[in-house]
Write a protein that holds these residues in place. Structure first.
Motif, PDB file in Angstrom:
ATOM      1  N   LEU A 186       0.810  -1.213   0.000  1.00 24.62           N
ATOM      2  CA  LEU A 186       0.000   0.000   0.000  1.00 24.62           C
ATOM      3  C   LEU A 186       0.847   1.268   0.000  1.00 24.62           C
ATOM      4  O   LEU A 186       0.391   2.326  -0.423  1.00 24.62           O
ATOM      5  N   LEU A 190      -1.355   2.609  -2.883  1.00 22.70           N
ATOM      6  CA  LEU A 190      -2.573   3.072  -2.207  1.00 22.70           C
ATOM      7  C   LEU A 190      -3.577   3.747  -3.145  1.00 22.70           C
ATOM      8  O   LEU A 190      -4.776   3.441  -3.089  1.00 22.70           O
ATOM      9  N   MET A 199      -6.914  -5.852  -1.961  1.00 25.01           N
ATOM     10  CA  MET A 199      -6.186  -5.613  -0.717  1.00 25.01           C
ATOM     11  C   MET A 199      -5.890  -6.929  -0.006  1.00 25.01           C
ATOM     12  O   MET A 199      -4.799  -7.131   0.529  1.00 25.01           O
ATOM     13  N   ILE A 226      -8.647   2.809   3.953  1.00 21.84           N
ATOM     14  CA  ILE A 226      -8.065   3.294   2.702  1.00 21.84           C
ATOM     15  C   ILE A 226      -8.528   4.720   2.418  1.00 21.84           C
ATOM     16  O   ILE A 226      -7.737   5.599   2.053  1.00 21.84           O
ATOM     17  N   ARG A 230      -6.206   8.146   2.069  1.00 25.92           N
ATOM     18  CA  ARG A 230      -6.212   9.017   0.889  1.00 25.92           C
ATOM     19  C   ARG A 230      -6.481  10.465   1.284  1.00 25.92           C
ATOM     20  O   ARG A 230      -5.846  11.393   0.775  1.00 25.92           O
TER      21      ARG A 230
END
Length: 285
Positions: A186, A190, A199, A226, A230
């Motif tokens: 990640l 990501l 994932m 996630i 972000r």
């Protein structure tokens, strides 16, 4: 996207001194004279002791404002953003890497307590013991010919952490349920992750196992985590670059600008432009 922080050296350091154990850096004193920002993947548990100056540390929807005297615990497998402030003032700090094996021994059984504490950057309560400990480390770094005993220093570190029950429980649970393969992928992928199955495949596990692990450690679903990461990167880039808002949104994994604005405001209670132009401090501590 996130740089690996494993040798305790970073871009922008004016001065750095490290101690090594069996060829690996386990402690460092770093001095910065200019403003600098980093996006980092922290593979091992790190204790960050602020000696002088100020910085912000971004962790999901939380922004920690750290000043001299603060101690920040960073659990293993953390993706974070760091912004050293005040270019007119030097910034220095000490980092100690605490190995998983030592945490498992020193904090054995702690993971069963305070199960409501989520894995996250955690500012330790200030007290005289942490100040004395920081000063003793500074004294050792000042003596170029002397490096203190590795096990004595780290055992004492965990002894102090162990006094904070919720924090020690969080740390013990974080090393008991690691997700190193997932986090390692990640740190570069990501923005591209769209599906839970993607994932789970990163960690070579089923989606059910991945969801259970995230609930145990982060108290949220993997895709919610996630989204927060972000938004963390977007908020960091808004404050540390002049890139257009739309470009930042796309680069951090958002495919729709309207959706980005809605999620950003839900997370930070400000629009991206308000966040970028805000002169006062962000959500400190």
């Amino acid at each position: 996207m996130y740089s690996l922080f494993d040798e305790l050296t970073l871009r922008g350091q004016h001065k750095v001194k490290t101690w090594q154990q069996q060829g690996q850096s386990w402690a460092s004193y770093s001095l910065y004279r200019d403003r600098v920002s980093h996006e980092l993947y922290i593979p091992h548990t790190v204790l960050n002791l602020v000696v002088q100056g100020e910085k912000r540390m971004y962790d999901g929807r939380r922004v920690h404002h750290l000043r001299a005297g603060d101690a920040l615990l960073i659990p293993a497998g953390t993706l974070l953003c760091s912004e050293i402030l005040r270019p007119q003032q030097q910034y220095s700090s000490i980092n100690l890497v605490i190995p998983d094996q030592l945490i498992q021994v020193e904090l054995k059984g702690k993971e069963k307590r305070h199960t409501s504490c989520t894995k996250a950057l955690t500012t330790l309560p200030p007290n005289a013991q942490w100040r004395h400990f920081t000063q003793s480390l500074l004294d050792h770094f000042a003596r170029d010919w002397e490096s203190p005993n590795y096990y004595d220093i780290l055992s004492h570190t965990l002894h102090l952490i162990n006094k904070e029950e919720p924090i020690s429980a969080m740390l013990a649970r974080a090393v008991k349920y690691p997700l190193p393969e997932v986090m390692e992928k990640l740190r570069t992928d990501l923005p591209e992750v769209r599906l839970l199955a993607e994932m789970a495949a990163m960690g070579h596990m089923s989606t059910a196992t991945l969801k259970r692990r995230f609930r145990e450690v982060y108290h949220c679903s993997p895709m919610v985590w996630i989204m927060e990461k972000r938004l963390q990167m977007a908020g960091f880039l808004l404050r540390t670059t002049s890139r257009p808002i739309a470009e930042i949104a796309y680069s951090t994994g958002f495919e729709d600008i309207t959706h980005f604005y809605r999620q950003f405001r839900r997370c930070f209670q400000l629009t991206p432009l308000q966040w970028r132009n805000m002169e006062s401090d962000l959500f400190s501590k």
